[in-house]
Design an enzyme around this catalytic site. Sequence first.
Site, short mmCIF file in Angstrom:
data_model
loop_
_atom_site.label_atom_id
_atom_site.label_comp_id
_atom_site.label_asym_id
_atom_site.label_seq_id
_atom_site.Cartn_x
_atom_site.Cartn_y
_atom_site.Cartn_z
N SER A 221 -26.61 18.65 -15.09
CA SER A 221 -27.34 18.83 -13.84
C SER A 221 -27.21 17.57 -12.98
CB SER A 221 -28.83 19.11 -14.11
OG SER A 221 -29.46 17.93 -14.57
N SER B 47 -35.48 15.90 -9.82
CA SER B 47 -35.50 15.53 -11.22
C SER B 47 -36.85 15.90 -11.83
CB SER B 47 -35.26 14.02 -11.39
OG SER B 47 -35.45 13.62 -12.74
N SER C 33 -29.68 15.63 -11.82
CA SER C 33 -30.91 14.84 -11.77
C SER C 33 -30.66 13.34 -11.83
CB SER C 33 -31.85 15.25 -12.91
OG SER C 33 -31.34 14.84 -14.16
N LYS D 70 -32.36 10.41 -18.64
CA LYS D 70 -33.07 9.83 -17.50
C LYS D 70 -32.92 8.31 -17.59
CE LYS D 70 -34.72 13.93 -16.37
NZ LYS D 70 -34.22 14.68 -15.21
#
Length: 304
Positions: free
Chosen positions: A88, A252, A90, A145
């Site tokens: 993705s 996100s 994010s 992250k």
Amino acid sequence: MAAHFSVILVLVTLISGLIWLVDVVFFAPKRRESLEIAQANGVTLSDEDMDKIIREPVLVETAHSIFPVIAIVMILRSFIYEPFQIPSGSMKPTLLVGDFILVEKFSYGLRDPVWRKKLIETGEPERGDVFVFKYPENPNIDYIKRVVGLPGDKIIYRNKQLWIKPACHSGENCPKTIKIDQKQVNQGEFTLNGTPLKRLTEQLGDVTHDVLINPSRTDPTQLYYQQPGLPATEFFVPEGQYFAMGDNRDNSTDSRYWGFVPEANLVGKAVAIWISFEFDRTPDSWLPTWVPTGVRFERTGGIV
């Protein structure tokens, strides 16, 4: 799927190794003994006959062949480096969809690949690290992250601006709340539904990196994770846990929405992009969506 693959890899390694070991200890000596008896009785045996007597059964031969390879793969993947694909956006602009990364598994402690219990302490996440962890609400899913908050930190995210008050331990001079300065790099390189996104540079700890901000979107504070006694835009990081955010701040799902990353959920530190594929295609393209349309060689290298 990654968690299931780890278990399958361990089982295949154990089963193939056990089959090979049982044959080496019990059955291989009997086959050699049969050959020696035949030769001692004066029976003339061709090379083909001897091979038939001492040849390993198909199952054992297969286990013998795959065990060393599978064992090496399991050790590398479980304790040293594991490949991941970015699914993705994010973490844009740092990581793009189609990036294939290497995650250093020993950065935050060596863990067994099945129960994920820490075996050896090797280090802890630092502010600014890009890390992979098991999503706290569904540990079968891996998330990637950036580490923003360490245990004991107070995090404030308000009006797209980040403040950090580092942990204060007894007997120390408590540090003040730090506003994370942002400098605009450009606008328009990345867009979302036609809206140009701002690309900003900020520094977390010793790491300088870029983030994306959508100026047309307001912060959905009503969806933020709510801690008792704190406003919706403030978060106190408990001991043994971490506060994670995506670099694509307005696209996100991270600690702002579901809370904190327990130390037990850590997988490793993302350290490099080893290959990056493009999947751009026109609406009339006949290629399946999973087929790459190009390779972004310029993206290979370390991650900051």
